[in-house]
Structures are given as C-alpha cells and as structure tokens.
Scaffold this active site. Structure first.
Site, PDB file in Angstrom:
ATOM      1  N   ASP A   1      -8.018  -4.505  -0.415  1.00 17.00           N
ATOM      2  CA  ASP A   1      -8.442  -5.117  -1.677  1.00 17.00           C
ATOM      3  C   ASP A   1      -8.112  -6.606  -1.735  1.00 17.00           C
ATOM      4  O   ASP A   1      -8.722  -7.350  -2.505  1.00 17.00           O
ATOM      5  CB  ASP A   1      -7.783  -4.403  -2.863  1.00 17.00           C
TER       6      ASP A   1
ATOM      7  N   HIS B   1       0.854  -1.188   0.000  1.00 14.75           N
ATOM      8  CA  HIS B   1       0.000   0.000   0.000  1.00 14.75           C
ATOM      9  C   HIS B   1       0.887   1.233   0.000  1.00 14.75           C
ATOM     10  O   HIS B   1       2.004   1.205   0.530  1.00 14.75           O
ATOM     11  CB  HIS B   1      -0.918   0.002   1.228  1.00 14.75           C
TER      12      HIS B   1
END
Length: 467
Positions: A392, A333
């Site tokens: 996700d 991320h």
C-alpha cells in the site's frame, strides 16, 4: 424522512449509545488471562491456523533450531513465486493479470491456447452485462462510495442469474468468471455515475474493447479520451497481479471462507468480502498513505531535508501530525517483517512511471520515508518484529500518477482480489469443510432477572444517590 426528525433520532441514539459503551466494555486484561488471540494472532504476529490451502503461500520467516527467524518476504501463487511470474510475463511483453487468474483458479500456469480461451470467455462475459443494468441499477442510485456501489451491483446480479443458488463447482466457477470479468465495468461505471450526478462532470460510458486486457480496459473506459501509454497499462496490470491474492488469512479472504462455509450463494459471499475490503484497515490503506504524503508535502518545505522528514515521522507516531492516529501509513505488515515482496516488485516500476510523469521528486520523498520510517518506529515504539514498507505504501502513489480518482483506489483492489476470493470459494466448496464457527468465551457475570417494578424502583434509588 425530514431533517428535524433525523436530529430527534440522533439525540435518542446518543443516549442509547452511552448505555452500550457502559455495558459492553470488556476488561483488556481478560484477553491475556484467557489466552485469547485477538485478531487470530499472537503477540509476535504469528497466526492461529484455521484451515489449509494450496492457493497461495506467504513466507516471512525461516525456522532455525526451532526458532522463528525473519527473512526476506516471498509470495507464492499455487506454488509459483510471484517474482518469477512477474519476470516471466514482463520479459515476454505480455499482460499478466489474466494469466494470474488462470493460475489461481486452476492451480497451474496456462499454455497459449488455455490462456486465449480464458481471455475469450472473459470478453464474452463482459459483453453480457445488460444495458438496462447500467441504466437501472448503477445510474439511478449513484453512491458516494464505489465499494457500496460494487457490493450493491453484485447482490443485484443475483436476480439476473437463473442458477443463482446452485453451488456446484461448475456453476460457481461460471459465476466467479463472470464477476471477474464484470468488476472493472461495475466499478468504473459506478464512478462515472457518481462523478456526473454528484460533481456535475460529463458522463462517459465507454464499452469495453475485446482486444484489450483487463488493465487496458480499465483505463479505456475510465478516461474521457480512452488514451493511455503502454507503461501506464503495464503498471496497472502489475498492480492487479500483486493484489490478486494474499493467503487465506487476510480479512476479506477469510470472510470468503467463512461465508462460503455456510452454503450460501456466490453473490452473497463476494458481497460480504467486499464489505470487509471496504474497511480502512484493509482495502483503504493506500488512501491513507496518499493523504499522509499530501500533508507531509504541505508541511515540509524542502522535501530533500532528511531531518525535517524524520521529525515529521516522529510527530506522526506521537499523534501530532496528519490524522493524529499515531501511525505511519504504509509501513509495517501483520505478516512480513524484513520486506513485503509485492512492494519490492512494485518499486522499480514505480520509479519508471515517476520519470515518465515528471514526478521524480515525489518518488525520492517516498524512498526517503521508506528508509527512515523503520528507524523512527524502532526508536519510538516497542515492536516485536521488523517493520518494512508494504504494498500500500506505493500503490496509492501509482494510482495517483495514473490519474485514477481516489474513489476507485479500493475498487481497483477488489477488481484484483476477486480472483483470489473466487479461488478460495471454490477450494472451500470442493473440500466440503464444516461451517466455520470459532469460539468466544463469555465473561459476563450472571444476573438475576428483575421485574419491571423492581427495575423502576432501582432506577429511583439510583436517581436519589446521584442527587
């Protein structure tokens, strides 16, 4: 336009595209030379500050002796730890998305009466979507992409609003609440139209039920029989809460600030944010995760074979598997290093749903990849911070277990994130900031203007040299 005309245009455009590629490429070393922060981040991932907000806070490191030290990720909505928020409404057996909307918009947790009033307002606005809108806008021009349908619907709602250009806080709040209430209908109805006209499936248009939460209504209007379990609705509600907001610097929320700062209307600002979220680098990441795992399950015979999974991940990074992009989707991320708190919160509920659906083996595979991927990435790549599973990584798996069509994965993200966009739009308006206009350094060399005759002569000399 006829098909052969498309072919002719395509050939002409290909030639023009080559000129673009030749003349628009910038030397990558110039970004370092001029200390340009590409993506508004430095090489360690630290963001360039472009504004202030009270809406949400992302904590991914602590400061020790002036050094940044990565820590377990935390996410706060208006100062409230999201983990505590989730624990609270789960313990009281309530759905949490509407409460989260209130918190983000108004900066405080609602009492029972305030929450009931907000729910009543959302129900009222859902019922105000004209039947003609569904028939004339959504049904008559179904798109293969639901984000396109959603953006088009939002822009068209401008025409139905007598105060569309009024940017007072009161009016913008009204518009935002209407959009929050309508996004589930616009998204699911758009999918039903696409499914019917493009895939030949039966057409179902269920009206929303006032007694149902946002998550329950999504499942109710999507499924032909409108049936769903409490666990299914609970986990979809949790997904909405975890996707509702994530700091002012993510691409779509920053877009909201940028476009709002120009003084434009709410519908234009939210449509721009939808355009940002549609991008596969932003809202479409969970689709990539699901497709990657599909390929993995087809490639690996024994899903419990740790070495086979590790080898597949190495092949992914070396562009030998799946889409050959060199990425393990769902891992890493821009902000978090050690952990993404949203993924950590999600994980326990995902396991429960996998048991209900009889998909424990798939969950175990996800769990193994989450454990192995950071080791493989650290060995194969030079990295500047830690790598962990992001939200996700699990959300696509959840949506598949909920039997949500893949066309709705990104719109579900939008149904949640409209809450955060709305809060940021209102914050930008209230604080009356300047129009956002960052700088770009031009590195093009100055050129002398040439007459058409000189250009033709130069082209002739170029042809001679090439011959």
């Amino acid at each position: 336009m006829k098909e052969f005309e498309y072919a002719d245009i395509a050939n002409e455009v290909k030639e023009l595209a080559q000129i673009c590629k030749k003349n628009s490429k910038i030397d990558p070393e110039l970004y370092s030379k001029y200390e340009v922060k590409r993506g508004l981040r430095d090489i360690s991932g630290k963001a360039v500050l472009t504004g202030l907000t009270e809406i949400s806070e992302i904590v991914s490191y602590t400061i020790v002796d002036s050094d940044l030290v990565p820590c377990e990720g935390k996410l706060y909505y208006q100062g409230v730890n999201v983990q505590d928020l989730v624990n609270g409404f789960i313990a009281e057996k309530r759905f949490g998305f509407e409460e989260t909307v209130y918190l983000l918009l108004f900066g405080e947790l609602p009492n029972k009466e305030q929450l009931e009033n907000l729910n009543a307002l959302l129900v009222k606005y859902r019922e105000e979507l004209p039947t003609s809108f569904v028939r004339d806008i959504i049904m008559k021009a179904p798109s293969r992409d639901m984000m396109n349908t959603l953006a088009r619907s939002v822009l068209t709602l401008y025409s139905y609003d007598e105060k569309a250009d009024d940017t007072s806080v009161e009016n913008v709040l009204r518009q935002c609440l209407q959009l929050i209430s309508l996004f589930p209908l616009l998204s699911v109805y758009g999918y039903q139209a696409y499914s019917h006209y493009h895939d030949g499936n039966s057409l179902f248009i269920h009206s929303p039920q006032p007694e149902l939460s946002t998550a329950e209504n999504i499942l109710h209007i999507l499924r032909p029989d409108s049936k769903f379990t409490h666990l299914e609705a609970t986990i979809l509600d949790l997904a909405l809460v975890l996707h509702a907001e994530h700091g002012g610097g993510n691409n779509s929320t920053f877009t909201t600030h940028v476009v709002t700062s120009s003084g434009t209307d709410t519908y234009s600002a939210i449509a721009a944010s939808l355009g940002s979220l549609k991008g596969p680098r932003h809202g479409g990441a969970n689709i990539k995760v699901v497709k990657m795992f599909d390929d993995m399950k087809e490639t690996i015979k024994d899903w419990e074979d740790e070495e086979a999974v590790r080898e597949y991940l190495v092949d992914l990074l070396n562009k030998r598997r799946f889409d050959k992009a060199g990425l393990i989707y769902g891992m890493g991320h821009a902000v978090y290093s050690i952990s993404d708190p949203r993924a950590e919160i999600f994980k326990g509920f995902v396991k429960n749903l996998s048991v209900e659906k009889g998909l424990e083996k798939e969950y175990a595979l996800y769990n193994m990849v989450e454990r192995l991927a950071p080791e493989v990435i650290a060995k194969e790549r030079k990295i500047y911070k830690g790598v962990s599973a992001n939200v996700d990584f699990y959300s696509g798996f959840v949506y598949r277990m909920l039997d949500l069509p893949i066309e709705l994965y990104t719109p579900i993200f939008a149904i949640a994130r409209i809450a955060g966009w709305s809060a940021h739009r209102i914050e930008e308006i209230i604080n009356d900031g300047k129009i956002i206009r960052p700088g770009y350094k031009c590195v093009a060399k100055h050129k002398k203007y040439k007459t058409m005759e000189d250009r033709v002569a130069e082209e002739g000399n170029e042809d001679i040299r090439l011959a």
